[in-house]
Design an enzyme around this catalytic site. Sequence first.
Site: not given
Length: 616
Positions: A173-174, A177, A250
């Site tokens: 997930h990071e 980003h 998100e």
Amino acid sequence: MDFFQAQDNARRSSRLLVFWFLVAVVGIIAAVYLALALGSRLTFSDYALAPRPLWQPELFVACVLGVGGLILFGSLFKIWALSRNGGVKIAEELGGRLVSRSTSDRLERRLINVVDEMAIASGIAAPPVYILDAEQGINAFAAGARISEGVVAVTRGALEKLSRDELQGVVAHEFSHILNGDMRLNLRLLGLLNGILLLTLAGRVMMRSARGSDRSAGPIIIAGIAMVLVGYIGVLCGKIIKAGVSRQREYLADAAAVQFTRNPSGIAGALKKIGGIGSTIEHPKAEEASHMFFGSSASFSRLLATHPPLGQRIKRIDPSFDEQTAVAQAVATESFSAPESNEGLVRGFSPHHFVEAVGDPQPTHVAIGHDLLASLPQHILAAAHQTGGARALVFALLLSPDTKFRPEQMDEVGKQFGMPVREQTEAFAQWLSDADPLVRLPLFDLALPTLVELSPEARAQVVETAERLIKADGRTSLFEYVMRRLLSDVLEPHRKRTARVSLRTLQSDTNALLSLLAHAGQEDGDHAAAAFDAAVVVAPMDGPWEFDRKRRFSARELDRILDHLAATGTPFRRKLVEAAATAVMHDGNVTASEAELLRAVCQALDCPAPPLLQPR
């Protein structure tokens, strides 16, 4: 996930963010002016004669210069401060501790391995990893001004309470980003809101300084109260802006994490545990960075929440999720679900598929990272995680294949770093001579973050020694250029960026780069010309095109070309990457050197390229 589209979306979000920030600033200036104008009427006007008018040009100009200037200064200063090592500064401000790459702690070692796997899959150097030791909630964030400057941070709660699959889902997930341009957007948001916070602080200072003064201090006190109140309103507006910018991104990062790992239960399990354990960050500066975290860092109303509702995030990943019963189960058990088979996920060896893979690692790429780490001898992997060993690995990779230059190169290493590093370099060079050439670049990527732990002076010494090793044989090979470029980007990332150049210069630079790439894997000039002709068909601009039969460019000349091309917009760079891949893949056979050069080109363009995959 389309990397180039995601980058465009991030830029549009940045422009929209600036627009709403300006709207908020105009509103703040108007509110402070009205408060001061009304206050001056009440304080100084003689109503028996003539009250002061509501419109006072001098006061309005003073408000614009004073309030607007204060907000602008606070925002620009914060943005400037975060433009250099911003991710490191945020991690340290939130109480983060840098995890040594040589750590022997079992949980920290697991985290480093997960980050390394995702970095290899993404085609970027592994970012530094921080742990927020004081935080027991399950949370994480990524921060940095550029892809090559990002850091990943996780809380102690995430480290201890998540299984490996769940931790991998959070890290994926990071990484989404990092790859999507969200980090830069988040830093700009942090900087813009700092100016509004500074307004509130200035108002408090004005009120304290005027307290106890004579009657003439009334307007100052009124102005201070107005700035504090309006500042709080500005902070409220800032929270709404953060919520609007963050929520959809998100959802996208959650979806990308599932795509990267092909294991929905990983990130879903982490989110379920957050539902039972929580994701609150106790640090006093956590609210300021709330939009950057994996989970909500504090309790907000639905209007102000920077993250979508937890149940909705889980439901999108796991449609069978039952919010009423799942929380207790998630807290009570450690979930583990093996990823599905990767069979059939390997993409064809084509330029179009290569472009699609940029910034978009697939489960197969993640598996490659996992398998590569597992295949490396333990002493090699351990060396990559220790500063002395990492230096020796980099120097071993730069030794000339012509052994007559080796004594001079080894003397240079020994002179700069002593006999232990020299002996390690010799040992690693022997191992590399028998190793698969395809491990060279991933191994280099593993060593780079370890070198980042060195002091600026020590990093500069590594770069200088690398330059001397490259120059020892009087020529710079493509692999040496790639190493030099990546080493400089990571260890000396703050070189001045090139401004945009003319279309004529861009055309000339594109022509030169595609000529070089066409030559890279072709000994025959006619075959290289054919590769060039195929590449210019998909080039990002019109010709005229002329194949340059010169096989060599100086490192300085190639740096200049890449810097010019890196200053272009996203659509141009997308087509350029496709043209570059077409030149390299034209003959259907990509050597390790060609793959490394293509990776260096993509790195220079801020387009992270996963490992090239041969079709099964």
